[in-house]
Write an enzyme that holds these catalytic residues in place. Structure first.
Site, mmCIF file in Angstrom:
data_model
loop_
_atom_site.group_PDB
_atom_site.id
_atom_site.type_symbol
_atom_site.label_atom_id
_atom_site.label_comp_id
_atom_site.label_asym_id
_atom_site.label_seq_id
_atom_site.Cartn_x
_atom_site.Cartn_y
_atom_site.Cartn_z
ATOM 1 N N LYS A 119 -7.375 -16.052 62.843
ATOM 2 C CA LYS A 119 -7.338 -15.653 64.015
ATOM 3 C C LYS A 119 -5.393 -16.626 63.720
ATOM 4 O O LYS A 119 -4.886 -14.991 64.074
ATOM 5 C CB LYS A 119 -7.563 -15.845 65.177
ATOM 6 N N LYS A 131 -3.908 -12.765 74.104
ATOM 7 C CA LYS A 131 -3.831 -11.730 74.721
ATOM 8 C C LYS A 131 -4.142 -12.247 76.478
ATOM 9 O O LYS A 131 -5.716 -12.750 76.418
ATOM 10 C CB LYS A 131 -4.323 -11.042 73.571
ATOM 11 N N HIS A 186 -19.810 -7.797 75.871
ATOM 12 C CA HIS A 186 -18.701 -7.365 74.829
ATOM 13 C C HIS A 186 -19.127 -7.611 73.633
ATOM 14 O O HIS A 186 -18.915 -6.268 72.817
ATOM 15 C CB HIS A 186 -16.905 -8.292 75.158
ATOM 16 N N GLU A 206 0.199 -7.132 68.285
ATOM 17 C CA GLU A 206 0.278 -6.409 67.067
ATOM 18 C C GLU A 206 0.955 -4.576 67.032
ATOM 19 O O GLU A 206 0.551 -3.720 67.269
ATOM 20 C CB GLU A 206 -0.801 -5.795 68.486
ATOM 21 N N ARG A 238 -2.601 -7.348 63.200
ATOM 22 C CA ARG A 238 -3.019 -8.098 64.253
ATOM 23 C C ARG A 238 -4.070 -6.859 64.812
ATOM 24 O O ARG A 238 -5.095 -7.379 64.970
ATOM 25 C CB ARG A 238 -2.367 -8.022 65.790
ATOM 26 N N ASN A 266 -9.269 -6.110 66.331
ATOM 27 C CA ASN A 266 -9.761 -4.611 67.043
ATOM 28 C C ASN A 266 -11.309 -4.226 66.098
ATOM 29 O O ASN A 266 -12.045 -3.610 66.950
ATOM 30 C CB ASN A 266 -9.573 -4.246 67.508
ATOM 31 N N ARG A 295 6.618 -15.506 87.549
ATOM 32 C CA ARG A 295 7.368 -15.446 86.041
ATOM 33 C C ARG A 295 7.252 -16.515 85.095
ATOM 34 O O ARG A 295 8.198 -16.631 83.870
ATOM 35 C CB ARG A 295 9.107 -14.982 86.375
ATOM 36 N N HIS A 319 -14.000 -2.232 67.931
ATOM 37 C CA HIS A 319 -14.140 -2.205 69.243
ATOM 38 C C HIS A 319 -13.977 -0.994 70.089
ATOM 39 O O HIS A 319 -13.959 -0.542 71.189
ATOM 40 C CB HIS A 319 -12.583 -3.271 69.528
ATOM 41 N N GLU A 378 -18.477 -11.784 66.775
ATOM 42 C CA GLU A 378 -17.227 -11.814 66.733
ATOM 43 C C GLU A 378 -16.472 -12.744 65.985
ATOM 44 O O GLU A 378 -15.658 -12.130 65.272
ATOM 45 C CB GLU A 378 -16.329 -12.291 68.722
HETATM 46 N N1 GLY Z 1 -9.490 -9.560 70.100
HETATM 47 C C1 GLY Z 1 -8.584 -9.615 69.618
HETATM 48 C C2 GLY Z 1 -7.578 -9.705 69.949
HETATM 49 O O1 GLY Z 1 -6.878 -11.190 70.356
HETATM 50 O O2 GLY Z 1 -5.883 -9.174 68.895
#
Ligand code: GLY
Length: 371
Positions: free
Chosen positions: A229, A145, A268, A239, A243, A247, A123, A250, A187
């Protein structure tokens, strides 16, 4: 070169992102405050293991930290159920306890997979990201993420689970192939496009030197990207809003990755670059931004020898309908409709919920016709 330290402010889940040279060689000192007992496990891939694992292992064992490691096959195909099971079972066999530290040592695939393993093992055990690609240093290692792909789409299984620390040693970027480096640069450009015209301008001027190996410019680009970021994630960790801007490119990019079978036909970051161009084409087609915007995005990506067009992808692609259907599996889908990050200008993006499907299809048809 001094080490930069950014703080990602998430209350009890806050952590530091350290950026600079020599972090791998100093790994023991960099993580010593996180260790409850002198033992870590490292998950990596075979490519990174061949290049850097001995160095990381030596840096830790020199300080009497016990190390064991698992090397998985390199590549996006490893982000699957089988590798997840293999890794979790290996961690259990290694008797990794709740207070132990798992290290994700690799690019986005290893970071995402290891983070998800850490999230579900007992957990939740703590993990440290040591990203080894430009893409992972500026994006995937920061923000929590984690996850794997499903045959039905990319990143559809996962969790938000923050690392305990990120160590971005920009020295390892020297061993990337030019293709991998420049894919990660997709990116970096994204941050300028989505939220900072000044950063985009800086990249237009400094991008070529950065790609040629200028270490100070690399450090600045990684730091600025991580800073942007960290600010966004601190405001919107899960998100629910802002956030999603991360993307940009994307929705198109993920559809192209699915269309090319997540293979080396399209990395990617390359999908993100082409997707960003298409997002600006779509913004322009919808009358949101001037023609100059997509032209300027294309010009900079071309200047960096990046893929910008569907014609840069070798082999067959589905038609516009087919690509649109692939977008239907994007994580951002709402009420069955894909959502797009669109732009009013370079550095000013927003999430559009109700984009006219005909306009999307037209942009895709025009892009396919240019092949
Ligand atoms: N790669 C997009 C994010 O981390 O929200």
């Amino acid at each position: 070169m001094t080490i930069d330290t950014l703080h990602l402010d998430l209350g009890s889940r806050s952590y530091y992102v350290r950026i600079g040279l020599g972090l791998i060689d100093n790994a023991a000192r960099e993580i010593s405050d996180l260790l409850v007992r002198p033992k870590v496990v490292i998950i990596t891939d075979e490519t990174v293991a061949a290049l850097h694992l001995d160095r990381l292992t030596a840096a830790l064992t020199r300080d009497n930290i016990e190390v064991s490691s698992l090397s998985l096959p390199a590549g996006e195909a490893t982000k699957n159920w089988r590798a997840l099971e293999q890794t979790v079972e290996w961690l259990l066999a290694e008797k990794v306890e709740r207070d132990d530290l798992v290290i994700a040592f690799g690019g986005g695939v290893i970071g995402d997979l290891t983070g998800f393993c850490a999230a579900i093992l007992r957990r939740g055990v703590r993990f440290v990201q040591i990203p080894t690609t430009l893409l992972a240093q500026v994006d995937s290692s920061v923000g929590g993420k984690t996850g794997i792909n499903s045959p039905k789409g990319k990143n559809l299984i996962g969790a938000f689970y923050q690392p305990a620390r990120v160590l971005a040693d920009i020295g390892v970027l020297d061993t990337l192939t030019p293709r991998d480096f420049i894919a990660g640069y997709g990116e970096v450009v994204k941050y300028g496009l989505l939220g900072s015209a000044a950063f985009f301008e800086w990249l237009e001027t400094n991008g070529p030197a950065l790609a040629a190996g200028d270490i100070d410019k690399r450090a600045y680009a990684v730091r600025r990207s991580c800073e942007m970021k960290a600010e966004i994630v601190a405001r919107d960790e899960k998100e629910h809003g802002e956030r999603a801007l991360l993307n940009l490119g994307h929705t198109f990019g993920h559809a192209l990755e699915a269309a090319t079978g997540y293979s080396s036909r399209l990395l990617h970051g390359e999908g993100v670059a082409i997707g960003s161009v298409l997002a600006f084409d779509l913004s322009q087609a919808l009358g949101l931004c001037s023609q100059e915007c997509p032209s300027r995005v294309r010009a900079h990506l071309r200047q960096m020898n990046m893929k910008t067009e569907l014609s840069d992808i070798k082999g067959e692609l589905p038609d516009a309908e087919g690509l649109l259907a692939l977008m239907g599996q994007d994580k951002k889908v709402q009420a069955g409709k894909p959502r797009f990050i669109l732009a009013r200008e370079i550095g000013s993006s927003f999430m559009a919920e109700d984009v006219d499907e005909t306009a999307v299809k037209t942009v895709l048809k025009q892009a396919l016709d240019r092949r």
